[in-house]
Design a protein around this motif. Sequence first.
Motif, PDB file in Angstrom:
ATOM      1  N   GLY A  68       9.835  12.757  -7.657  1.00 57.85           N
ATOM      2  CA  GLY A  68      10.437  14.078  -7.786  1.00 57.85           C
ATOM      3  C   GLY A  68       9.599  15.168  -7.149  1.00 57.85           C
ATOM      4  N   GLN A  69       8.299  14.903  -6.952  1.00 60.59           N
ATOM      5  CA  GLN A  69       7.436  15.915  -6.325  1.00 60.59           C
ATOM      6  C   GLN A  69       7.840  16.179  -4.876  1.00 60.59           C
ATOM      7  N   HIS A  70       8.580  15.251  -4.258  1.00 61.28           N
ATOM      8  CA  HIS A  70       9.007  15.427  -2.868  1.00 61.28           C
ATOM      9  C   HIS A  70      10.447  15.945  -2.765  1.00 61.28           C
ATOM     10  N   ASN A 103      19.519  22.121  -7.074  1.00 57.61           N
ATOM     11  CA  ASN A 103      18.526  22.371  -6.028  1.00 57.61           C
ATOM     12  C   ASN A 103      17.133  22.431  -6.655  1.00 57.61           C
ATOM     13  N   MET A 104      16.242  21.551  -6.203  1.00 58.85           N
ATOM     14  CA  MET A 104      14.904  21.484  -6.795  1.00 58.85           C
ATOM     15  C   MET A 104      14.005  22.640  -6.377  1.00 58.85           C
ATOM     16  N   HIS A 105      14.441  23.440  -5.403  1.00 57.61           N
ATOM     17  CA  HIS A 105      13.617  24.564  -4.958  1.00 57.61           C
ATOM     18  C   HIS A 105      13.848  25.808  -5.804  1.00 57.61           C
ATOM     19  N   ASP A 106      14.660  25.702  -6.830  1.00 53.73           N
ATOM     20  CA  ASP A 106      14.856  26.837  -7.742  1.00 53.73           C
ATOM     21  C   ASP A 106      13.522  27.159  -8.423  1.00 53.73           C
ATOM     22  N   PRO A 107      13.097  28.434  -8.400  1.00 58.33           N
ATOM     23  CA  PRO A 107      11.780  28.771  -8.975  1.00 58.33           C
ATOM     24  C   PRO A 107      11.694  28.537 -10.481  1.00 58.33           C
ATOM     25  N   LYS A 108      12.820  28.346 -11.153  1.00 58.45           N
ATOM     26  CA  LYS A 108      12.772  28.101 -12.592  1.00 58.45           C
ATOM     27  C   LYS A 108      12.719  26.610 -12.928  1.00 58.45           C
ATOM     28  N   ILE A 109      12.500  25.800 -11.916  1.00 55.13           N
ATOM     29  CA  ILE A 109      12.268  24.364 -12.135  1.00 55.13           C
ATOM     30  C   ILE A 109      10.780  24.098 -11.948  1.00 55.13           C
ATOM     31  N   LYS A 110      10.177  23.417 -12.916  1.00 57.55           N
ATOM     32  CA  LYS A 110       8.765  23.065 -12.836  1.00 57.55           C
ATOM     33  C   LYS A 110       8.622  21.541 -12.836  1.00 57.55           C
ATOM     34  N   VAL A 111       7.805  21.032 -11.916  1.00 62.09           N
ATOM     35  CA  VAL A 111       7.556  19.592 -11.822  1.00 62.09           C
ATOM     36  C   VAL A 111       6.132  19.304 -12.278  1.00 62.09           C
ATOM     37  N   SER A 112       5.983  18.462 -13.304  1.00 61.10           N
ATOM     38  CA  SER A 112       4.656  18.107 -13.828  1.00 61.10           C
ATOM     39  C   SER A 112       4.381  16.637 -13.532  1.00 61.10           C
ATOM     40  N   LEU A 160       0.832  -1.196   0.000  1.00 60.04           N
ATOM     41  CA  LEU A 160       0.000   0.000   0.000  1.00 60.04           C
ATOM     42  C   LEU A 160       0.871   1.252   0.000  1.00 60.04           C
ATOM     43  N   HIS A 161       0.235   2.392  -0.300  1.00 58.94           N
ATOM     44  CA  HIS A 161       0.964   3.648  -0.426  1.00 58.94           C
ATOM     45  C   HIS A 161       1.538   4.089   0.909  1.00 58.94           C
ATOM     46  N   LEU A 162       2.832   4.436   0.913  1.00 61.41           N
ATOM     47  CA  LEU A 162       3.467   5.037   2.081  1.00 61.41           C
ATOM     48  C   LEU A 162       3.661   6.511   1.797  1.00 61.41           C
ATOM     49  N   SER A 163       3.314   7.347   2.763  1.00 61.41           N
ATOM     50  CA  SER A 163       3.505   8.784   2.588  1.00 61.41           C
ATOM     51  C   SER A 163       4.983   9.129   2.719  1.00 61.41           C
ATOM     52  N   LYS A 164       5.332  10.347   2.271  1.00 58.49           N
ATOM     53  CA  LYS A 164       6.712  10.807   2.438  1.00 58.49           C
ATOM     54  C   LYS A 164       7.082  10.790   3.917  1.00 58.49           C
ATOM     55  N   ASN A 190      17.581  14.156   5.980  1.00 59.74           N
ATOM     56  CA  ASN A 190      17.064  15.531   6.093  1.00 59.74           C
ATOM     57  C   ASN A 190      16.679  16.096   4.736  1.00 59.74           C
ATOM     58  N   VAL A 191      17.146  15.475   3.679  1.00 57.86           N
ATOM     59  CA  VAL A 191      16.832  15.930   2.325  1.00 57.86           C
ATOM     60  C   VAL A 191      16.368  14.736   1.498  1.00 57.86           C
TER      61      VAL A 191
END
Length: 399
Positions: A163-165, A192-201, A36-40, A121-122
Amino acid sequence: MNSNFTAEEKDFQQEVQQFLQEKLPKETARKTKSALHLSKEECVEWQKILHKQGWAATNWPLEHGGTGWTQTQKYIFANECAKAGGPDVIPFGLKMVAPIIYTFGNEEQKQRFLPDILASNVWWCQGYSETGAGSDLAGVRTTAVKDGDEYVVNGTKTWTTLGQHADWIFCLVRTGPPSAKNQEAISFLLINMHDPKIKVSPIITIDGRHEVNEVHFDEVRVPANNLIGTEGQGWTYAKVLLTHERTGIARVAISKDRLVQLKELVATSPNGEDKLMDDVIFAQKIANVEIDLLALEYTELRTLSAISTGQAPGPESSILKIVGTQIIQAIDELYVEAAGYYSMPFVPYQFYDDYDGAQIGPDMATNSSLRYFNNRKTSIYGGSNEIQTNIISKAVLGL
């Protein structure tokens, strides 16, 4: 390699069993056993429990925070975890990028990234696959153009698992000039995935889950000191990472436990007036998978034994990948057959915590078709089985 445990190894086995009994969250174990699905949060909680025990990084060298375990201890730990319902650690940080950082990274990168990976932590994800460059990674088109002390990254990665996490992504990027050979133009970059010019679809897979994504880079500026090793050597580092990934994909311990659960299920499930296990043809199918799994386990043990002498996993990792994923899919098929019509309802959200409707059938039955469809990917990711066959042909058989 001696397959009989020593007295010390039996003591270690008891220590692991006691730890799992006391520390493994019961709900996490239940969900893992039932696929079953495990949350982050549940994944991170378990990894932090392992870290507190000093058992998060079984494969890392001792000097970087690894366990220092023998290969037999790692084998015991994996098997006991599978039996208890301990989920696999999310591999992208602990099992994939960390070995590349402590092997090819500089001291500043080791000090900067490894402690947070070890402590969970990351959250990391992998930026390898692209449209038109999946199994043939040399065809990646995402570019990283040097501009002073930075790289400017443009392009799109796909099938980026979880990648959404992610807080960080390790990427293969094209840094060489157009005239450079494909493999000589690829570098290994941490972004760094928190860069505002990265978009996750999100990409919703056939089992209804949001597991994979597209990741788009639009003029993303990355510090040049996030480059691992030497520019243009990313292909070499990627191959090392993939051998570790493919060895892990075999998932022998988990397949062994799933087979045990299946045998328990069909020993009690009715098939007309008989138990399904009494069906000679079905029993023969289980026996065939069990024999293949036993052979694979000994291949894995030989590989682990070689690693314990300081050797990196070689073409054997391709064998483990091919056969391991074939067995995973064969077990999936047996679960669907055992579930019968209970495998038909397609209500994937009944397996999430916020679902408030009535559940249809028992966990292992109604989830069997979802798992079957999801695991069709196993023979594709990490380098398709067809590519692995080519590797074996060249590296082992010299064809």
